[in-house]
Design an enzyme around this catalytic site. Structure first.
Site, PDB file in Angstrom:
ATOM      1  N   GLU A  60      -0.604   1.569  13.759  1.00 11.83           N
ATOM      2  CA  GLU A  60      -1.559   0.590  14.311  1.00 11.83           C
ATOM      3  C   GLU A  60      -0.778  -0.714  14.419  1.00 11.83           C
ATOM      4  O   GLU A  60      -0.538  -1.386  13.408  1.00 11.83           O
ATOM      5  CB  GLU A  60      -2.757   0.416  13.367  1.00 11.83           C
ATOM      6  CG  GLU A  60      -3.627   1.645  13.217  1.00 11.83           C
ATOM      7  CD  GLU A  60      -4.534   1.873  14.409  1.00 11.83           C
ATOM      8  OE1 GLU A  60      -4.671   0.958  15.249  1.00 11.83           O
ATOM      9  OE2 GLU A  60      -5.098   2.971  14.510  1.00 11.83           O
ATOM     10  N   LEU A  61      -0.370  -1.082  15.626  1.00 16.73           N
ATOM     11  CA  LEU A  61       0.604  -2.174  15.781  1.00 16.73           C
ATOM     12  C   LEU A  61       0.012  -3.386  16.485  1.00 16.73           C
ATOM     13  O   LEU A  61      -1.201  -3.531  16.582  1.00 16.73           O
ATOM     14  CB  LEU A  61       1.833  -1.631  16.508  1.00 16.73           C
ATOM     15  CG  LEU A  61       2.446  -0.363  15.894  1.00 16.73           C
ATOM     16  CD1 LEU A  61       3.616   0.142  16.698  1.00 16.73           C
ATOM     17  CD2 LEU A  61       2.846  -0.600  14.442  1.00 16.73           C
ATOM     18  N   SER A  76       3.131  -8.214   0.976  1.00 19.86           N
ATOM     19  CA  SER A  76       3.499  -9.131  -0.119  1.00 19.86           C
ATOM     20  C   SER A  76       2.821 -10.492   0.023  1.00 19.86           C
ATOM     21  O   SER A  76       2.857 -11.306  -0.902  1.00 19.86           O
ATOM     22  CB  SER A  76       5.017  -9.328  -0.155  1.00 19.86           C
ATOM     23  OG  SER A  76       5.642  -8.096  -0.371  1.00 19.86           O
ATOM     24  N   GLU A  99       2.288 -11.995  21.397  1.00 24.22           N
ATOM     25  CA  GLU A  99       1.091 -12.014  20.553  1.00 24.22           C
ATOM     26  C   GLU A  99       1.106 -13.379  19.833  1.00 24.22           C
ATOM     27  O   GLU A  99       1.963 -13.622  18.975  1.00 24.22           O
ATOM     28  CB  GLU A  99       1.174 -10.858  19.541  1.00 24.22           C
ATOM     29  CG  GLU A  99      -0.065 -10.658  18.722  1.00 24.22           C
ATOM     30  CD  GLU A  99       0.085  -9.528  17.692  1.00 24.22           C
ATOM     31  OE1 GLU A  99       1.202  -9.283  17.204  1.00 24.22           O
ATOM     32  OE2 GLU A  99      -0.939  -8.909  17.362  1.00 24.22           O
ATOM     33  N   CYS A 122      -5.361  -8.439  15.230  1.00 28.68           N
ATOM     34  CA  CYS A 122      -4.625  -7.569  16.163  1.00 28.68           C
ATOM     35  C   CYS A 122      -5.397  -7.377  17.463  1.00 28.68           C
ATOM     36  O   CYS A 122      -4.823  -7.336  18.537  1.00 28.68           O
ATOM     37  CB  CYS A 122      -4.334  -6.233  15.517  1.00 28.68           C
ATOM     38  SG  CYS A 122      -5.806  -5.378  14.956  1.00 28.68           S
ATOM     39  N   TRP A 163      -1.334  -8.208   6.092  1.00 31.82           N
ATOM     40  CA  TRP A 163      -2.032  -9.262   5.344  1.00 31.82           C
ATOM     41  C   TRP A 163      -3.275  -9.771   6.068  1.00 31.82           C
ATOM     42  O   TRP A 163      -4.069 -10.498   5.487  1.00 31.82           O
ATOM     43  CB  TRP A 163      -1.088 -10.451   5.090  1.00 31.82           C
ATOM     44  CG  TRP A 163      -0.378 -10.913   6.343  1.00 31.82           C
ATOM     45  CD1 TRP A 163       0.884 -10.563   6.723  1.00 31.82           C
ATOM     46  CD2 TRP A 163      -0.898 -11.752   7.372  1.00 31.82           C
ATOM     47  NE1 TRP A 163       1.183 -11.129   7.942  1.00 31.82           N
ATOM     48  CE2 TRP A 163       0.103 -11.874   8.362  1.00 31.82           C
ATOM     49  CE3 TRP A 163      -2.103 -12.430   7.575  1.00 31.82           C
ATOM     50  CZ2 TRP A 163      -0.060 -12.631   9.523  1.00 31.82           C
ATOM     51  CZ3 TRP A 163      -2.265 -13.182   8.727  1.00 31.82           C
ATOM     52  CH2 TRP A 163      -1.259 -13.271   9.684  1.00 31.82           C
ATOM     53  N   ASN A 164      -3.430  -9.487   7.368  1.00 31.98           N
ATOM     54  CA  ASN A 164      -4.476 -10.227   8.097  1.00 31.98           C
ATOM     55  C   ASN A 164      -5.896  -9.747   7.772  1.00 31.98           C
ATOM     56  O   ASN A 164      -6.827 -10.548   7.737  1.00 31.98           O
ATOM     57  CB  ASN A 164      -4.207 -10.248   9.610  1.00 31.98           C
ATOM     58  CG  ASN A 164      -4.205  -8.890  10.251  1.00 31.98           C
ATOM     59  OD1 ASN A 164      -4.048  -7.878   9.590  1.00 31.98           O
ATOM     60  ND2 ASN A 164      -4.387  -8.870  11.562  1.00 31.98           N
ATOM     61  N   GLY A 207       0.806  -2.859  11.146  1.00 30.06           N
ATOM     62  CA  GLY A 207       1.623  -4.066  11.078  1.00 30.06           C
ATOM     63  C   GLY A 207       2.218  -4.367  12.435  1.00 30.06           C
ATOM     64  O   GLY A 207       1.671  -3.976  13.476  1.00 30.06           O
ATOM     65  N   SER A 208       3.350  -5.035  12.415  1.00 34.65           N
ATOM     66  CA  SER A 208       3.937  -5.501  13.673  1.00 34.65           C
ATOM     67  C   SER A 208       4.601  -4.348  14.436  1.00 34.65           C
ATOM     68  O   SER A 208       5.039  -3.362  13.838  1.00 34.65           O
ATOM     69  CB  SER A 208       4.974  -6.576  13.377  1.00 34.65           C
ATOM     70  OG  SER A 208       5.986  -6.031  12.562  1.00 34.65           O
TER      71      SER A 208
END
Ligand code: NAP
Length: 479
Positions: A248-249, A176, A381, A282, A149-150, A226-227
């Site tokens: 890509e975390l 979502s 983080e 991130c 979402w970011n 995501g995370s």
């Protein structure tokens, strides 16, 4: 508004459902829409559609595919203002940042469209007079793309554009928290001359959609942003079919400020990066490591700039810092700040929630001093508008603190000594290094991390390679 969000796109058709997911404006708490909660049956329809479309899409020329992508970029730019408004309202980021992000989407799409024309193979010297060796690159196949979402626009463009340019077909599953902007961006892709089934988007239960994608052998690759927690789960799931996966975390970017740096440039860059997207980035700075000789001076410069930041509703004029995405994000920031102060850190600026709306998701831009590298605020983080400042005595100590993290996405440092610049760049264990500035995400460069920040790269020809397989052809001449 010319968009509605009550549909997904499967095989070129708008699919609606009776059951939906409510979308909340994080600044106000208002429900601003509802998007479909897709069924497993319909996700499978999307896979079949993408698999069927792959046959023709992968056989078009790169030039043809580039023309479609260019149409998409033009459509986005023609709706930049409206799309930015949708993004700002749904995600919370300031309108100016959202407007810039739509522009970035177009840049990613255009760069990949052109680079798709340069997917070259190799001719290799043979081992006998009769042998001819060539290596070609072919699209991986149908890809599942899962986005956060970011950066709800850029993360879609950064995956869809190289996948389509390489000749793959896709099924996108957006977060979502931000499905409306994803659907609107897809509406613009569907307004191009793209064939049915080449690009599909589904919204709904993340675990159901993801499980359906992973269990179907027609899906040849998953690209996830995501995370780290979810990324690790997906990596295990990929093992079952040895499915290709790129991740890509999360990150935990340190920034090191040395005494020979230009401290005004450093303070400007640190504040700009740290508070962009309300710290939910991130590659955003997590900790600021400052040399003891300049700690007072740089802390004052950072604090002065942070005090001037305007916090508010992203769609309001002049706002620089919006709300956090949800209550869990605010709770995490509050917990980390409380833990730090209980363990001896001092609040220099901010340190509290702001009562801008009853939804309670605004947090003051905050600077904390006397932070110890072992504190949770330095290890985790933060993903919020808090800059913890840590003091160090030597370059070696700073590098040791920075490299102690399990993350390895981005790191930054500020110095005017060319020897130091090379030494630190080589010694920092991160996928991306920003020296005397923090701009990293550009279409032509390989964005991505090492260690628990993921594997694979997005951007540059490396990003396209993620959607290509190598095939080695050995031809034996018969005369
Ligand atoms: P997240 O919770 O991991 O969610 C990311 C995506 O995964 C969403 O689409 C989410 O869908 C989906 N998801 C959630 N649970 C899932 C499951 N069990 N199986 C499959 N998919 C699942 O991450 P986030 O909070 O959206 O994003 C923030 C994180 O992303 C941060 O750690 C940030 O550092 C990282 N990030 C990394 C990069 C990079 O380039 N390295 C870029 C941007 C962000 P739902 O929303 O529907 O649950």
């Amino acid at each position: 508004m010319s968009y509605n969000y009550n549909h997904n796109w499967i095989n070129g058709n708008k699919i609606t459902t009776s059951d939906g997911i409510k979308v909340i404006n994080p600044a106000t708490g208002d429900v601003i829409g509802e998007v479909p909660k897709i069924s497993e049956h319909e996700v499978n329809d999307a896979i079949v559609a993408a698999h069927t479309a792959f046959k023709s899409w992968s056989n078009y020329t790169a030039e043809y595919r580039a023309d479609i992508l260019e149409q998409w970029a033009q459509n986005l730019i023609s709706k930049q203002d409206e799309l930015a408004h949708i993004m700002s309202e749904e995600q919370g980021k300031p309108y100016a940042e959202a407007y810039g992000e739509i522009g970035v989407c177009a840049k990613f799409i255009r760069w990949n469209a052109e680079e798709g024309k340069r997917i070259y193979g190799e001719i290799i010297p043979p081992s006998s007079p009769q042998q001819r060796i060539s290596v070609i690159k072919q699209p991986v196949g149908v890809c599942g793309l899962i986005t956060p979402w970011n950066f709800p626009g850029a993360m879609i463009a950064r995956k869809v554009a190289p996948a389509l340019a390489a000749g793959c077909t896709v099924i996108v599953k957006p977060s979502s928290e931000t499905p409306r902007i994803a659907i609107a961006i897809f509406d613009e892709l569907m307004r191009t001359d793209i064939d049915n089934g080449v690009a599909n988007i589904v919204t709904g239960s993340s675990s159901m959609i993801s499980n359906t994608l992973f269990s179907n052998p027609k899906i040849r690759k998953i690209s996830f942003t995501g995370s780290t927690t979810i990324g690790k789960q997906l990596m295990k799931q990929a093992a079952d079919q040895v499915k290709r996966i790129s991740l890509e975390l999360g990150g935990n970017a340190p920034t090191i400020v040395l005494p020979d740096a230009n401290l005004d440039i450093a303070a400007d860059a640190i504040v700009e990066n740290k508070f962009e997207n309300t710290g939910q980035m991130c590659n955003g700075i997590n900790t600021v490591l400052v040399h003891e000789d300049i700690q007072d001076e740089i802390t004052e410069k950072i604090a002065t700039r942070v005090q001037q930041l305007k916090v508010g509703i992203g769609t309001d004029d002049g706002v620089q810092v919006g709300p956090l995405i949800n209550k869990a994000a605010v709770d995490k920031v509050e917990h980390l700040v409380a833990d730090a102060t209980q363990n001896g850190a001092n609040i220099k600026v901010g340190g509290h929630k702001l009562p801008i709306s009853s939804n309670g998701l605004f947090y003051q831009p905050t600077v904390i001093t006397n932070v110890n590298p072992s504190m949770a605020i330095a290890q985790d983080e933060i993903f919020g508008p808090v800059a913890p400042i840590i003091t160090f005595k030597s370059i070696d100590e700073a590098i040791e603190i920075a490299n102690a993290s399990q993350f390895g996405l981005a790191a930054y440092f500020f110095s005017n000594n060319i020897n130091t610049i090379y030494k630190i760049s080589e010694q920092l264990e991160f996928g991306m290094i920003g020296v005397n500035g923090t701009q990293l995400s550009v279409p032509q460069a390989p964005f991505g991390g090492i260690k628990e920040s993921g594997m694979g790269r997005e951007g540059g020809h490396h990003g396209l390679d993620g959607f290509l397989e190598l095939k080695y052809i050995s031809l034996s001449l018969q005369e």
